[in-house]
Design a protein around this motif. Structure first.
Motif, PDB file in Angstrom:
ATOM      1  N   VAL A  60      33.449  31.627  39.854  1.00 22.46           N
ATOM      2  CA  VAL A  60      33.429  33.091  39.747  1.00 22.46           C
ATOM      3  C   VAL A  60      33.986  33.496  38.384  1.00 22.46           C
ATOM      4  CG1 VAL A  60      34.378  35.249  40.647  1.00 22.46           C
ATOM      5  CG2 VAL A  60      33.602  33.485  42.234  1.00 22.46           C
ATOM      6  N   LEU A  61      35.038  32.818  37.956  1.00 21.26           N
ATOM      7  CA  LEU A  61      35.680  33.144  36.685  1.00 21.26           C
ATOM      8  C   LEU A  61      34.885  32.653  35.487  1.00 21.26           C
ATOM      9  CD1 LEU A  61      39.353  32.147  37.603  1.00 21.26           C
ATOM     10  CD2 LEU A  61      38.326  34.431  37.668  1.00 21.26           C
ATOM     11  N   TRP A  62      34.283  31.492  35.594  1.00 18.67           N
ATOM     12  CA  TRP A  62      33.747  30.793  34.433  1.00 18.67           C
ATOM     13  C   TRP A  62      32.241  30.861  34.244  1.00 18.67           C
ATOM     14  CZ3 TRP A  62      36.989  29.314  30.812  1.00 18.67           C
ATOM     15  CH2 TRP A  62      38.331  29.151  31.159  1.00 18.67           C
ATOM     16  N   SER A  63      31.486  31.332  35.206  1.00 17.51           N
ATOM     17  CA  SER A  63      30.022  31.243  35.118  1.00 17.51           C
ATOM     18  C   SER A  63      29.450  31.971  33.906  1.00 17.51           C
ATOM     19  CB  SER A  63      29.363  31.711  36.410  1.00 17.51           C
ATOM     20  OG  SER A  63      29.621  33.081  36.627  1.00 17.51           O
ATOM     21  N   GLY A  64      30.019  33.103  33.524  1.00 19.44           N
ATOM     22  CA  GLY A  64      29.518  33.830  32.353  1.00 19.44           C
ATOM     23  C   GLY A  64      29.682  33.034  31.077  1.00 19.44           C
ATOM     24  N   LEU A  65      30.850  32.432  30.882  1.00 10.85           N
ATOM     25  CA  LEU A  65      31.077  31.621  29.688  1.00 10.85           C
ATOM     26  C   LEU A  65      30.252  30.343  29.749  1.00 10.85           C
ATOM     27  CD1 LEU A  65      32.485  31.181  26.998  1.00 10.85           C
ATOM     28  CD2 LEU A  65      34.380  30.123  28.269  1.00 10.85           C
TER      29      LEU A  65
END
Length: 194
Positions: A60-65
């Protein structure tokens, strides 16, 4: 018509709804005390809907990066032997262009409140290693000796992740993340590509 579900949240299984629910819960309860079941309940979606978008709670935290790192890998890989300092820096800066506040930015800014120190340290190291490897491979493909390529990869990757952290801690309205990265990359001028 009145909804019988809590908080009036629309019944949508979108990535944004899940990410918003997760971030709310991380702020309220802390990261470790929040389960995937808690997130899906808050978002009003099924567990399987969560896993359609994310592979884990951490994702959830890292998918964009992670998606942006994938783009960097494709762009640098397409350059084959022609990668140089300017093109690599341009690709990295472009990767952060338009990086809006997202769950990662919120987590970086609120790491203590969310209880995310260990999680962010561990997962930042994974992204750092992955991005360093991508940049090192491009440097190596352009003819730079292996040890220098590894150092370049580590330095450029550290600049990207440090820039995101500084940007998030400053607050999204302060400057754009790509501007922070462009400034950080100038500190690497003594570490020449060729």
């Amino acid at each position: 018509m009145t909804s019988t579900r809590g908080a009036g949240r629309p019944k949508a299984s979108s990535r944004e709804t899940l990410a918003e629910a997760a971030c709310e819960l991380f702020l309220e309860r802390g990261y470790d005390a929040t389960s995937v079941a808690d997130i899906t309940q808050r978002a009003g979606v099924s567990r399987s809907s969560f896993f359609n978008y994310f592979s884990s709670k951490s994702d959830v935290l890292w998918s964009g990066l992670d998606a942006r790192i994938d783009e960097v890998g494709l762009a640098l890989g397409a350059q084959e032997k022609s990668a140089d300092a300017a093109s690599t820096r341009g690709i990295l800066v472009e990767a952060l262009h338009g990086f809006a506040p997202d769950p990662l930015a919120l987590a970086l800014r609120n790491r203590d409140a969310m209880g995310l120190d260990d999680e962010l340290t561990r997962d930042s190291a994974l992204r750092l290693a992955r991005l360093a490897s991508i940049v090192a491979a491009a440097a190596s493909a352009s003819g730079i000796p292996a040890i220098r390529a590894e150092i370049l990869g580590a330095a450029y990757a550290a600049a990207v992740l440090s820039s995101l952290r500084v940007w998030a801690e400053q607050g999204a309205g302060y400057s754009a993340p790509e501007t922070v990265l462009a400034e950080a990359l100038t500190t690497l001028d003594d570490l020449r590509w060729g």
